[in-house]
Design an enzyme around this catalytic site. Sequence first.
Site, PDB file in Angstrom:
ATOM      1  N   HIS A 112       1.349  -1.347   0.030  1.00  0.00           N
ATOM      2  CA  HIS A 112      -0.056  -0.114   0.076  1.00  0.00           C
ATOM      3  C   HIS A 112       0.704   1.022   0.347  1.00  0.00           C
ATOM      4  CE1 HIS A 112      -4.151  -1.120   1.399  1.00  0.00           C
ATOM      5  NE2 HIS A 112      -4.685  -0.728   0.011  1.00  0.00           N
ATOM      6  N   ASP A 114       0.632   4.051   1.304  1.00  0.00           N
ATOM      7  CA  ASP A 114       1.126   4.872   3.147  1.00  0.00           C
ATOM      8  C   ASP A 114       2.285   3.897   3.480  1.00  0.00           C
ATOM      9  OD1 ASP A 114      -1.156   3.140   2.932  1.00  0.00           O
ATOM     10  OD2 ASP A 114      -0.902   3.432   5.079  1.00  0.00           O
ATOM     11  N   HIS A 115       2.809   2.970   2.635  1.00  0.00           N
ATOM     12  CA  HIS A 115       3.803   2.286   3.541  1.00  0.00           C
ATOM     13  C   HIS A 115       5.271   2.445   3.185  1.00  0.00           C
ATOM     14  CE1 HIS A 115       1.371  -0.124   7.209  1.00  0.00           C
ATOM     15  NE2 HIS A 115       0.632   0.679   6.127  1.00  0.00           N
ATOM     16  N   ASP A 230      -0.031  -4.043   8.531  1.00  0.00           N
ATOM     17  CA  ASP A 230      -2.007  -3.270   8.444  1.00  0.00           C
ATOM     18  C   ASP A 230      -2.804  -4.744   8.598  1.00  0.00           C
ATOM     19  OD1 ASP A 230      -1.302  -0.785   8.354  1.00  0.00           O
ATOM     20  OD2 ASP A 230      -2.179   0.073   6.262  1.00  0.00           O
ATOM     21  N   HIS A 305      -0.057   3.453  13.986  1.00  0.00           N
ATOM     22  CA  HIS A 305      -1.348   3.361  12.398  1.00  0.00           C
ATOM     23  C   HIS A 305      -2.720   4.337  12.845  1.00  0.00           C
ATOM     24  CE1 HIS A 305      -2.907   1.850   8.274  1.00  0.00           C
ATOM     25  NE2 HIS A 305      -2.262   2.676   7.716  1.00  0.00           N
TER      26      HIS A 305
HETATM   27 ZN   LIG Z   1      -2.895  -1.236   3.642  1.00  0.00          ZN
HETATM   28 ZN   LIG Z   2      -2.146   1.438   5.989  1.00  0.00          ZN
END
Ligand SMILES: [Zn+2]
Ligand SMILES: [Zn+2]
Length: 355
Positions: A112, A114-115, A230, A305
């Site tokens: 993803h 955002d990571h 996540d 997170h």
């Molecule tokens: Zn994720």
């Molecule tokens: Zn995330």
Amino acid sequence: MKRVIGYGTLAVLVAAGVLVWTMQRQIGEQVFASVAAQRIVSNNLRFDDGLHLVLCGTGSPLPNPDRAGPCNLVVAGDQAYVVDIGEGGARNLNLMGYFIPSTTALLLTHYHSDHVDGIGPLSLLYWTQGTKTAPLPVHGPQGLNVLVEGFNRAYELDRTYRVEHHTSEIVPETGGGLTAIPFEIGEQPVTVIERGGLRITAFRVDHDPVRPSVGYRFDYKGRSIVISGDAAKSDSIAKAARGADILVHDALQPRLVGHITDALDEAGNEAVATITRDILDYHATPEEAAETAQAAGVRHLILSHLVPPIPNAFFYPAFLGDAEDAFDGKITVGEDGMVFSLDPQGEVIERDRLL
Ligand SMILES: [Zn+2]
Ligand SMILES: [Zn+2]
């Protein structure tokens, strides 16, 4: 007794103010020089032997000025691993005085954006601050090659400019960019790294439709840290975190997200309202993270997170909901700059702050 500033004192204060104002440029430069010198010298963060966790990013894709995207630094003896690198993560590591070229490798939980959107700054600082002759090693589950090839291609021109400008003696041509070291993971956990008394194990978590998505467990000298990545509530996390000192778990508070969805509905923003509804099913709530921590028998649960963005500690009880009732251990709402240190074979979890 009422104190009155005399005319003499007032005149001195005004004169001092005028002096500072007229000398602002010179004073500013002097102060800047001494702060810069101090920061360069202190850019040398050292850890005792043991297992250490530094929270370099506790935010999520929803913007929060006080929290970088997902980022954890785990230090074990002379090894240091960055686990996920969201936007702002490398800046935080730098501000904390962590020498980025001392990173052994980057570990990614899933792809993803955002990571991984802090990879550019991390790999640049790894290369240029450390005169590295080899790219930053990156470990992650299947799919990693696509990501690494893309990043290397995207930053290709940047690398040529820097080599030309600073010469390959300072920024070696063979350094820069990333080297992918993918591992295959099925339903069973796999050992990703075993070196110098440290074992890093990856395990599958439920973050559908992101498949595979993993968490990591670090074991070193009788101490352990688990990072969920996540995940919705997953039995695999409870299993992998059994008896761990620290579990870092993602957390989304549906009641608070619900208020954002209501506001979006009200504003007629159907697309974003759909997204805020969709995300509910692939992140654990604080209460569920607490249940997992309880089932695993971990000692300390750290929530990270955070979804939605939590402005300050006043809102932590609203975010936590009933989490504290579900877990006998300690719960900490993660903040950027927090450090947790575990001494070898010990029981103590020491806390510090670097930001
Ligand atoms: Zn994720
Ligand atoms: Zn995330």
